[in-house]
Scaffold this active site. Structure first.
Site, PDB file in Angstrom:
ATOM      1  N   ASP A  58      37.168  40.389  43.188  1.00  0.00           N
ATOM      2  CA  ASP A  58      37.135  41.718  42.581  1.00  0.00           C
ATOM      3  C   ASP A  58      35.727  42.271  42.696  1.00  0.00           C
ATOM      4  O   ASP A  58      34.772  41.638  42.247  1.00  0.00           O
ATOM      5  CB  ASP A  58      37.545  41.614  41.097  1.00  0.00           C
ATOM      6  N   GLU A  91      40.638  43.849  47.366  1.00  0.00           N
ATOM      7  CA  GLU A  91      41.396  45.086  47.196  1.00  0.00           C
ATOM      8  C   GLU A  91      41.075  45.995  48.368  1.00  0.00           C
ATOM      9  O   GLU A  91      39.980  45.950  48.897  1.00  0.00           O
ATOM     10  CB  GLU A  91      40.957  45.809  45.924  1.00  0.00           C
ATOM     11  N   ASP A 102      37.378  41.195  34.758  1.00  0.00           N
ATOM     12  CA  ASP A 102      37.261  41.129  36.218  1.00  0.00           C
ATOM     13  C   ASP A 102      37.843  39.821  36.765  1.00  0.00           C
ATOM     14  O   ASP A 102      38.383  39.785  37.868  1.00  0.00           O
ATOM     15  CB  ASP A 102      35.791  41.256  36.645  1.00  0.00           C
TER      16      ASP A 102
END
Ligand SMILES: [Zn+2]
Length: 397
Positions: free
Chosen positions: A190, A274, A372
């Site tokens: 992340d 991501e 996170d």
């Protein structure tokens, strides 16, 4: 292709010629861009590279000064416009609403290229440029492969030559040497502002402290610049200072990103990120903490455009570095849809809505962890199921 960049030391007269060439090529760039814009706006037609290149002889008849520039250098300018327009149309086609390619200001347009010939290196450490002359160069390392292009670049008050060299053999050896043994370890990553990266293992990667120092200095220099009168000598000086500070931050960041991406690719066989979208990045701007741990409002980081662009570029660049290092090493990088990764519970899958400043994920199922860290676990899970789905769709591969 591998690039080799060296500082060159033009005389005062040569510096003037280099700058003059930059100004002329920039003028051509902007004019070519204008022509394309007009054609698109008025007639809805598009002009291509060849249409524009065919006009070069005519341009030289009207503007004789352009005869003083190597014709391939001029062709390369038109190719740059072509590239910018193609990228623009590609984005339009994919449903985005990109801004028109930008006209280039004096401070932005900082290089011109000899795409094929017209340049050479001599044994007495000089680079010879057609229509410009022979300039002193320091070759601090050996060139490998065949020179393909030669770019002259201005950075602040300094000038550089960049040779792009092609060497299939060197590339092959490099790749073969870097292939790593198989590794079943997977990790979700992340990316954020509070921690540069949080891994699904719970570890974090922090931006070095000197970034903040460099960025702060940059911010100050930018403010100083904005107070200078347009066109003044002091403003020119301030622009150079900003460019220098910017360059330093950029180089430090690149070093950091290379080092950290190398660690990750060495340690894991499967890396999941991501998908980074400009819109997502500004939306998920996480609260920033100052040195004493107090939160700075989100606006503070969003407001400073330059700072933000450095952060954004950092993430995108980091993923890119991981992708190509993984490719070389025979490992895999996946990118997953970022929706809900911070909201879903990694323990039981229920959605736990959180505001941006809620740093802790707490769920009735007993899952308690850092926000996170929870997101990184979700990213890993999504990456695994994506990989599985691909294996099902293509059983033969
Ligand atoms: Zn739960």
């Amino acid at each position: 292709m591998k690039s080799f960049k060296f500082r060159i030391y033009p005389t005062r007269k040569q510096t003037e010629t280099l700058q003059w060439t930059l100004d002329r090529t920039r003028e051509l760039y902007n004019a070519a861009l204008q022509e394309r814009r007009d054609a698109y706006k008025m007639a809805g037609t598009s002009i291509n590279y060849y249409d524009q290149a065919n006009q070069l002889p005519e341009i030289k008849e009207i503007r004789e000064d352009y005869k003083e520039i190597h014709s391939q250098v001029l062709q390369d300018v038109l190719r740059r416009v072509d590239k910018a327009m193609k990228a623009f149309f590609r984005r339009v086609k994919s449903g985005e609403t990109p801004g028109y390619p930008r006209f280039q200001g004096r401070d932005r347009y900082d290089s011109f290229t000899y795409p094929q010939g017209g340049y050479s290196l001599t044994a007495d450490n000089r680079v010879c440029l057609s229509k410009i002359g022979s300039i002193k160069v320091t070759l601090h390392r050996e060139l490998q492969g065949t020179m393909k292009t030669c770019t002259i670049k201005r950075e602040g008050t300094q000038w550089y030559v960049v040779f792009a060299c092609f060497s299939p053999l060197a590339r092959k050896q490099e790749v073969e040497a870097e292939v790593l043994p198989e590794n079943g370890e997977a990790v979700g990553i992340d990316l954020g502002l509070l921690h540069f990266a949080t891994l699904s293992t719970g570890e974090t990667i922090e931006s070095p402290r000197y970034f903040r120092k460099g960025e702060k200095k940059l911010e100050k220099l930018q403010q100083a610049l904005s107070r200078k009168k347009r066109g003044s000598h002091r403003r020119k000086k301030a622009v150079q200072k900003v460019a220098k500070a910017h360059r330093k931050v950029r180089n430090q960041r690149a070093d950091f990103l290379h080092k950290e991406s190398r660690h990750l690719v060495n340690a894991y066989g499967f890396l999941v990120f991501e998908e980074l979208q400009p819109a997502t990045m500004s939306k998920r701007a996480k609260p920033k903490q100052d040195e004493k741990g107090a939160y700075i409002p989100n606006g503070a980081s969003a407001k400073s455009g330059l700072n933000k662009s450095i952060n954004d570029a950092g993430w995108g660049q980091f993923v890119q570095y991981c992708i190509y290092k993984a490719e070389d090493a025979g490992r895999t990088v996946a990118q997953v849809n970022p929706r809900y990764t911070s909201q879903v519970c990694s323990g039981c899958g229920t959605v736990k809505k959180k505001t941006l400043d809620e740093r802790w994920h707490s769920c009735e199922c007993g899952t308690e962890l850092d926000r996170d860290h929870n997101a990184a676990l979700n990213i890993l899970r999504l990456g695994r199921s994506q990989q599985l789905a691909m294996a099902v769709e293509a059983p033969g591969l």
